[in-house]
Scaffold this motif. Structure first.
Motif, PDB file in Angstrom:
ATOM      1  N   TYR B  45       0.836  -1.197   0.000  1.00 55.37           N
ATOM      2  CA  TYR B  45       0.000   0.000   0.000  1.00 55.37           C
ATOM      3  C   TYR B  45       0.878   1.256   0.000  1.00 55.37           C
ATOM      4  CZ  TYR B  45      -4.472   2.247   0.561  1.00 55.37           C
ATOM      5  OH  TYR B  45      -5.610   2.975   0.321  1.00 55.37           O
ATOM      6  N   PRO B  46       0.465   2.324  -0.718  1.00 58.28           N
ATOM      7  CA  PRO B  46       1.341   3.496  -0.881  1.00 58.28           C
ATOM      8  C   PRO B  46       1.793   4.132   0.421  1.00 58.28           C
ATOM      9  CG  PRO B  46      -0.499   3.639  -2.373  1.00 58.28           C
ATOM     10  CD  PRO B  46      -0.739   2.435  -1.540  1.00 58.28           C
ATOM     11  N   PRO B 149       1.104  15.595   1.436  1.00 61.58           N
ATOM     12  CA  PRO B 149       0.285  14.939   0.395  1.00 61.58           C
ATOM     13  C   PRO B 149       1.130  14.245  -0.661  1.00 61.58           C
ATOM     14  CG  PRO B 149      -0.453  17.178   0.730  1.00 61.58           C
ATOM     15  CD  PRO B 149       0.765  17.015   1.548  1.00 61.58           C
ATOM     16  N   ALA B 150       2.272  14.837  -0.981  1.00 57.73           N
ATOM     17  CA  ALA B 150       3.110  14.225  -2.010  1.00 57.73           C
ATOM     18  C   ALA B 150       3.718  12.925  -1.507  1.00 57.73           C
ATOM     19  CB  ALA B 150       4.203  15.181  -2.435  1.00 57.73           C
ATOM     20  N   ARG B 153       1.247  10.038  -1.650  1.00 61.49           N
ATOM     21  CA  ARG B 153       0.992   9.399  -2.943  1.00 61.49           C
ATOM     22  C   ARG B 153       2.269   9.260  -3.751  1.00 61.49           C
ATOM     23  NH1 ARG B 153      -3.709  12.585  -4.941  1.00 61.49           N
ATOM     24  NH2 ARG B 153      -3.584  11.057  -6.602  1.00 61.49           N
ATOM     25  N   GLN B 155       3.991   6.709  -4.354  1.00 64.28           N
ATOM     26  CA  GLN B 155       3.988   5.544  -5.246  1.00 64.28           C
ATOM     27  C   GLN B 155       3.437   5.909  -6.618  1.00 64.28           C
ATOM     28  OE1 GLN B 155       1.367   1.740  -4.965  1.00 64.28           O
ATOM     29  NE2 GLN B 155       3.171   1.403  -3.731  1.00 64.28           N
ATOM     30  N   GLU B 156       2.386   6.719  -6.612  1.00 61.54           N
ATOM     31  CA  GLU B 156       1.786   7.111  -7.885  1.00 61.54           C
ATOM     32  C   GLU B 156       2.679   8.116  -8.603  1.00 61.54           C
ATOM     33  OE1 GLU B 156      -2.218   8.478  -7.326  1.00 61.54           O
ATOM     34  OE2 GLU B 156      -2.069   9.665  -9.145  1.00 61.54           O
ATOM     35  N   LEU B 157       3.301   9.011  -7.845  1.00 56.08           N
ATOM     36  CA  LEU B 157       4.081  10.078  -8.471  1.00 56.08           C
ATOM     37  C   LEU B 157       5.354   9.542  -9.109  1.00 56.08           C
ATOM     38  CD1 LEU B 157       3.723  12.907  -5.821  1.00 56.08           C
ATOM     39  CD2 LEU B 157       2.738  12.842  -8.083  1.00 56.08           C
ATOM     40  N   TRP B 172      -4.217  10.587  13.238  1.00 55.97           N
ATOM     41  CA  TRP B 172      -4.231  10.994  11.835  1.00 55.97           C
ATOM     42  C   TRP B 172      -5.165  12.178  11.592  1.00 55.97           C
ATOM     43  CZ3 TRP B 172      -1.991  11.531   7.555  1.00 55.97           C
ATOM     44  CH2 TRP B 172      -2.695  11.718   6.391  1.00 55.97           C
ATOM     45  N   THR B 179      -7.531  20.323   1.851  1.00 53.35           N
ATOM     46  CA  THR B 179      -8.073  19.897   0.567  1.00 53.35           C
ATOM     47  C   THR B 179      -8.062  18.385   0.420  1.00 53.35           C
ATOM     48  OG1 THR B 179      -5.916  20.350  -0.336  1.00 53.35           O
ATOM     49  CG2 THR B 179      -7.642  21.939  -0.816  1.00 53.35           C
ATOM     50  N   GLY B 180      -7.773  17.697   1.497  1.00 46.91           N
ATOM     51  CA  GLY B 180      -7.788  16.248   1.443  1.00 46.91           C
ATOM     52  C   GLY B 180      -6.518  15.695   0.837  1.00 46.91           C
ATOM     53  N   CYS B 181      -6.357  14.411   0.919  1.00 44.99           N
ATOM     54  CA  CYS B 181      -5.171  13.778   0.378  1.00 44.99           C
ATOM     55  C   CYS B 181      -5.446  12.297   0.246  1.00 44.99           C
ATOM     56  CB  CYS B 181      -3.980  14.007   1.299  1.00 44.99           C
ATOM     57  SG  CYS B 181      -4.275  13.358   2.925  1.00 44.99           S
ATOM     58  N   PHE B 182      -4.441  11.584  -0.207  1.00 47.78           N
ATOM     59  CA  PHE B 182      -4.554  10.135  -0.304  1.00 47.78           C
ATOM     60  C   PHE B 182      -4.554   9.570   1.107  1.00 47.78           C
ATOM     61  CE2 PHE B 182      -3.357   5.849  -0.978  1.00 47.78           C
ATOM     62  CZ  PHE B 182      -3.770   5.546  -2.253  1.00 47.78           C
ATOM     63  N   LEU B 185      -3.230   3.862   5.216  1.00 51.92           N
ATOM     64  CA  LEU B 185      -3.765   2.866   6.140  1.00 51.92           C
ATOM     65  C   LEU B 185      -3.350   3.271   7.542  1.00 51.92           C
ATOM     66  CD1 LEU B 185      -2.942  -0.563   4.524  1.00 51.92           C
ATOM     67  CD2 LEU B 185      -5.120   0.561   4.647  1.00 51.92           C
ATOM     68  N   LEU B 186      -4.261   3.155   8.478  1.00 59.37           N
ATOM     69  CA  LEU B 186      -3.928   3.540   9.844  1.00 59.37           C
ATOM     70  C   LEU B 186      -3.634   2.287  10.656  1.00 59.37           C
ATOM     71  CD1 LEU B 186      -6.688   6.169  10.502  1.00 59.37           C
ATOM     72  CD2 LEU B 186      -4.451   6.480   9.529  1.00 59.37           C
TER      73      LEU B 186
END
Lengths: 416, 431
Positions: B45-46, B149-150, B153, B155-157, B172, B179-182, B185-186
């Protein structure tokens, strides 16, 4: 449990250079069989161990496939539930790519609603066309990474591989770069130059740049008859147009694609089933059939349905579903090769745990006493702020009245 | 403790065995982590966010797992990385070697980091999941707004099989950008229970005594300290400090190992004293040990840090400070009654004053103007004092000593307001 190792080692043995020589010694039939074996991913040569190995390997394969699906966000074949938006976007991009028409579009939707997925699917389908594949240029920018126009501009020149790029170094100042880039874009016209796709991830962050120079220039190029560009913005803010300056806004085409999740609970269940189902290209067909049968059984389970309902009520996006499923799937092992309802239940319990409650649980008795006295103060004085002195006073009162000098600590200890 | 709790496909058994020994009382968490990480060549998981109290073994478990299984990982601590650039450099050099890190420009942006990461990825394609462990992640929020935020994510970037672990003591909910983010998992690391603490603390035994004795000692220690402190490190520190005192009766031959009651009677007041001194760091641990060797001295005969609070002040400064304290903790409307009337009533007013003071004490000091301070000062001092320059400079020097604080820096000369920033004990000592 001991026979789990092989997949890695078997993979590497395929790669070994001696394999070709090894193969040539075999006749055609064995070679065919070898290929068959390879596709089925059954590595054992001895029949006796075959069954046992398969289970371990299948589980590892299932983990691999599903993990790629959940974590890496592998693209699905077709976007689910977004057919009209997909058609719209595809048509738009195709017009830019084929006819040289300049377009700008914003894809708006909440987090995890599949904006990137939609765009990637559209691009993938577009690139399958032969004439488009060689023709278009793509520039991917993200508002998270390119935090100001200077960096963004360098990134654009780099990705377009223009003349002032050597290796991956970009020369020239910001102004030079901008002029150069604009010139390059202006010189082109509809018929001769290659269309460029600008894909702006986190579009709203670009709107916070100074003077919105980049957005202005990009949209200006798309508005006037210069090189054909398509500007695609992805954002999760509904009010993103309010962020734009007037001159930028007037150059934007006001085409918006909204991805508001319109999943019903039954669609959500279907999505759940689809996410867990193995495809036909899974190496071991017997195992995958069994697995899929188990999954459809699981979908009818009452408790699973309750969990899904709960998650559906809290959020409808796919990412939370993915994280739930990953937690569940990661519990699948050789000793329990199927996904059970218990796994899902455990995963749901983990993902919906109350974190503050957890933290509170780890406090010492003294700290809990202090929190209780703070609660008292809050009840009595209704939301008035308080300081340590007041809390300590309340705590002392509690000590005098109720507990019989058990928790009689010095003030500095309480303070700590 | 259960030894077979750890299992993981794709890693050898004997390593898991040693791991299980290393991670006592954390088998469940380590097991979850292992299943989450999966086989090394599978995607993970990222981002995973791990939270728990101080010293609940978050980084210990994670780093032991990663280093024992020899997975490629980079561990950075946000305390060390004062700028994002330092963090990028550490991550790159840990994952790809020093030459990748040297490619970073002088003031690297996230964009540079991701670009170089991608390049390095092309050169060394990932066979295994790469892990980035960020300790003290709560400090990430104070760095650039885009960093968290970066990272979530990443893994995607960078399009690589990479997982970011964030370790923090804060939940968390306090991290989420507006503005939210990816969403990561907690994972929660619960605190150790009393039994687990006992188990862990009794593992480091003293060579010359039996383990049973040591664990009984730990039991006593926990009995005293557990309700106040559950921090493993603190408890271990205290245990190490006080053990020699515990053993003294046996060395002197007054007690045997089996006389638990006698030993308990001997050590308990000592531990209680330790709570008031060593635990609060008033007496440093070196001093504490010296004291135990000298022994004839009383344990808290040494004055701690807070006992040094007494400051020698000039005569008028003392009065000024007292006046400031009176001005801070008394309402202005009672001034006339307390300070203007003849001296015969002083005793009575004093009593009244004290009564009011306790209620006012709770709310903290109130600001007062300079005029009021001087008025009270003159009425408190019995002799005639000329308002010389030295009196005023003493006020400002009290401010620099942080015994008074100036409130609202609007005006320096025209009616400045002050607050008194000393405690009641201090003032009582002076008066």
């Amino acid at each position: 449990m001991t026979a789990v190792g092989p997949p890695c080692s078997s993979e590497s043995s395929f790669m070994s250079p001696s394999m070709n020589a090894f193969l040539s010694e075999y006749d055609h039939m064995t070679w065919l069989k070898y290929i068959y074996d390879r596709t089925v991913h059954i590595m054992s040569k001895r029949k006796s161990r075959e069954k046992h190995l398969t289970v371990g390997e299948c589980v590892s394969q299932v983990q691999r496939v599903l993990r790629e699906r959940f974590c890496h966000q592998r693209l699905p074949d077709k976007p689910v539930g977004l057919e009209s938006q997909y058609k719209h976007l595809l048509e738009l991009l195709r017009r830019t790519a084929v006819h040289g028409e300049s377009n700008s579009v914003l894809i708006i939707g909440p987090r995890g609603s599949g904006k990137t997925m939609l765009l990637r699917c559209a691009l993938r389908e577009l690139l399958e066309l032969q004439e488009v594949k060689t023709n278009i240029l793509q520039v991917h920018l993200s508002g998270l990474l390119q935090t100001d126009d200077r960096i963004a501009l360098r990134e654009i020149t780099r990705q377009l591989q223009l003349e002032n790029v050597v290796g991956d170094k970009v020369f020239g100042s910001f102004a030079e770069n901008l002029v150069f880039l604009l010139d390059a874009l202006k010189k082109g016209d509809k018929s001769s130059s290659r269309p460029v796709f600008f894909i702006l991830d986190e579009f709203d962050l670009f709107a916070h740049h100074k003077n919105q120079t980049l957005l202005y220039n990009l949209l200006d190029v798309s508005q006037s008859a210069q090189a054909p560009v398509a500007v695609v913005g992805l954002t999760c803010r509904l009010d993103v147009l309010e962020l734009l300056e007037k001159r930028v806004k007037s150059r934007f085409s006001h085409r918006q694609i909204h991805l508001l999740s319109s999943l019903t609970i039954s669609q959500y269940r279907d999505a759940f089933r689809a996410e867990l189902t193995l495809q036909d290209d899974f190496p071991d067909s017997k195992f995958s059939q069994e697995w899929n049968l188990d999954i459809s059984k699981l979908c009818e389970d009452k408790s699973v349905d309750e969990i899904l309902q709960k998650h559906y009520n809290s959020s409808k996006d796919f990412r939370s579903l993915h994280s739930l499923l990953l937690l569940a799937v990661s519990r699948v092992s050789v000793s329990s090769p199927t996904l059970r309802a218990v796994d899902l239940l455990e995963a749901s319990r983990m993902s919906s745990a109350d974190s503050k409650g957890n933290i509170l649980h780890g406090l010492s008795i003294l700290e809990l006493c202090l929190i209780i006295s703070m609660k008292h103060l809050n009840d009595i004085y209704e939301g008035e702020p308080f300081n340590f002195q007041m809390v300590h006073n309340e705590f002392k009162k509690f000590l005098q009245r109720k507990s019989h000098s058990i928790h009689n600590f010095e003030k500095p200890v309480v303070f700590k | 403790m259960a030894g077979a709790a750890l299992r993981c496909p794709g890693c050898p058994e004997d390593k898991l065995q040693t791991l299980t020994e290393d991670l006592t009382c954390r088998e469940a968490q380590a097991g979850t982590l292992l299943t989450l990480m999966g086989e090394p060549d599978q995607y993970s998981y990222p981002s995973v966010f791990i939270y728990g109290h101080r010293a609940s073994g978050k980084s210990h478990v994670l780093l032991t797992l990663l280093s024992q299984l020899q997975l490629p990982h980079a561990a950075v601590s946000c305390v060390e990385c004062v700028s994002a650039g330092l963090m990028f450099e550490q991550v790159l050099s840990a994952l790809f070697g020093a030459d990748a890190a040297s490619l970073l420009p002088r003031a690297p942006s996230l964009s540079d980091f991701v670009r170089i990461y991608r390049q390095a990825c092309v050169q060394h394609p990932a066979q295994h999941t790469r892990y980035i462990v960020v300790e003290r992640a709560e400090l990430l929020r104070d760095m650039e707004a885009n960093l968290l935020p970066a990272l979530l994510r990443l893994q995607e970037l960078v399009d690589d099989n990479v997982t970011v672990f964030l370790l923090s003591e804060i939940v968390w909910e306090k991290f989420r950008p507006n503005t939210g983010c990816f969403e990561p998992l907690l994972l929660h690391f619960p605190d150790y229970t009393k039994a687990e603490l006992l188990h862990i603390l009794s593992r480091d035994t003293h060579p010359s005594y039996t383990p049973e004795l040591y664990s009984s000692y730990i039991n006593i220690l926990l009995g005293v300290f557990y309700s106040v402190c559950r921090d493993l490190r603190e408890l271990r520190h205290l245990a190490a400090l006080n053990f020699s005192k515990f053993c003294e009766p046996m060395e002197r031959g007054e007690a045997r190992e089996s006389d638990t009651h006698k030993l308990w009677r001997n050590i308990e007041p000592h531990l209680k004293k330790a709570m008031q001194s060593v635990y609060l760091r008033e007496v440093s641990s070196v001093q504490w040990e010296e004291q135990q060797q000298m022994d004839e001295k009383e344990a808290t005969a040494l004055r701690g840090l807070s006992a040094h609070a007494h400051v020698e002040l000039p005569y008028y400064s003392k009065f000024l400070l007292i006046a400031a304290y009176l001005a801070s903790y008394n309402p202005a409307r009672t001034d006339r009654r307390f300070f203007l009337k003849h001296h015969g009533k002083m005793k009575k007013t004093n009593f009244l004053k004290k009564h009011e003071k306790t209620s006012n004490h709770l709310l903290g000091p109130k600001p007062f103007p300079l005029d009021r301070l001087l008025a009270i000062f003159y009425s408190v001092v019995d002799s005639r004092v000329a308002p010389t320059a030295s009196v005023f400079s003493q006020i400002s020097s009290l401010v620099t000593l942080q015994l008074l604080t100036q409130v609202g820096h609007s005006d320096q000369l025209d009616s400045p307001k002050y607050k008194c920033a000393v405690s009641l004990d201090f003032i009582l000592a002076i008066s």
